[in-house]
Design an enzyme around this catalytic site. Structure first.
Site, PDB file in Angstrom:
ATOM      1  N   TYR A  51       0.845  -1.198   0.000  1.00 35.83           N
ATOM      2  CA  TYR A  51       0.000   0.000   0.000  1.00 35.83           C
ATOM      3  C   TYR A  51       0.874   1.240   0.000  1.00 35.83           C
ATOM      4  CZ  TYR A  51      -3.576  -3.403   0.843  1.00 35.83           C
ATOM      5  OH  TYR A  51      -4.401  -4.492   0.700  1.00 35.83           O
ATOM      6  N   CYS A  52       0.246   2.365  -0.242  1.00 36.96           N
ATOM      7  CA  CYS A  52       0.928   3.649  -0.328  1.00 36.96           C
ATOM      8  C   CYS A  52       1.883   3.798   0.856  1.00 36.96           C
ATOM      9  CB  CYS A  52      -0.108   4.770  -0.339  1.00 36.96           C
ATOM     10  SG  CYS A  52       0.595   6.378  -0.714  1.00 36.96           S
ATOM     11  N   PRO A  53       3.100   4.196   0.604  1.00 32.16           N
ATOM     12  CA  PRO A  53       3.689   4.726  -0.630  1.00 32.16           C
ATOM     13  C   PRO A  53       4.457   3.702  -1.472  1.00 32.16           C
ATOM     14  CG  PRO A  53       5.194   5.181   1.146  1.00 32.16           C
ATOM     15  CD  PRO A  53       4.020   4.410   1.751  1.00 32.16           C
ATOM     16  N   VAL A  54       4.362   2.422  -1.142  1.00 29.93           N
ATOM     17  CA  VAL A  54       5.184   1.413  -1.825  1.00 29.93           C
ATOM     18  C   VAL A  54       4.963   1.378  -3.342  1.00 29.93           C
ATOM     19  CG1 VAL A  54       5.745  -1.039  -1.973  1.00 29.93           C
ATOM     20  CG2 VAL A  54       5.469   0.044   0.273  1.00 29.93           C
TER      21      VAL A  54
ATOM     22  N   ASP B 283      -3.864  -2.069  -4.455  1.00 34.58           N
ATOM     23  CA  ASP B 283      -4.179  -0.883  -3.657  1.00 34.58           C
ATOM     24  C   ASP B 283      -4.982   0.069  -4.534  1.00 34.58           C
ATOM     25  OD1 ASP B 283      -4.281   1.470  -2.224  1.00 34.58           O
ATOM     26  OD2 ASP B 283      -2.117   1.740  -2.084  1.00 34.58           O
TER      27      ASP B 283
END
Length: 84
Positions: free
Chosen positions: A18-21, A45
């Site tokens: 999930y963010c920021p990945v 995501d």
């Protein structure tokens, strides 16, 4: 260009993150690619639907489009300039 016609040079799967990945992984892959190559990012995501096009706009890359299938988003980014 229709999505069916896109032939990615690199397919990168970030499902389960999930963010920021997804953004960080997109940036990492784009940095390693040659100008003109296309990245297909696969993510689950829902934030990527807005985040990846926005990232492309802010970095000067070309967002080619996306589709959703079975809860996974397939996004296509063409590298058009070097990241600084």
């Amino acid at each position: 260009m229709k999505l069916d016609d896109i032939k990615p040079d690199i397919v990168h799967d970030v499902t389960g993150t999930y963010c920021p990945v997804p953004i960080a992984e997109t940036a990492k892959q784009i940095k390693e690619m040659e100008i003109g190559q296309i990245l297909e990012l696969i993510a689950d995501d829902p934030g990527v639907v807005e985040d990846i096009p926005a990232w492309c706009s802010s970095t000067g890359q070309e967002f080619l489009g996306m589709y959703e299938e079975d809860g996974e988003y397939h996004l296509f980014v063409k590298k058009v300039k070097e990241l600084t």
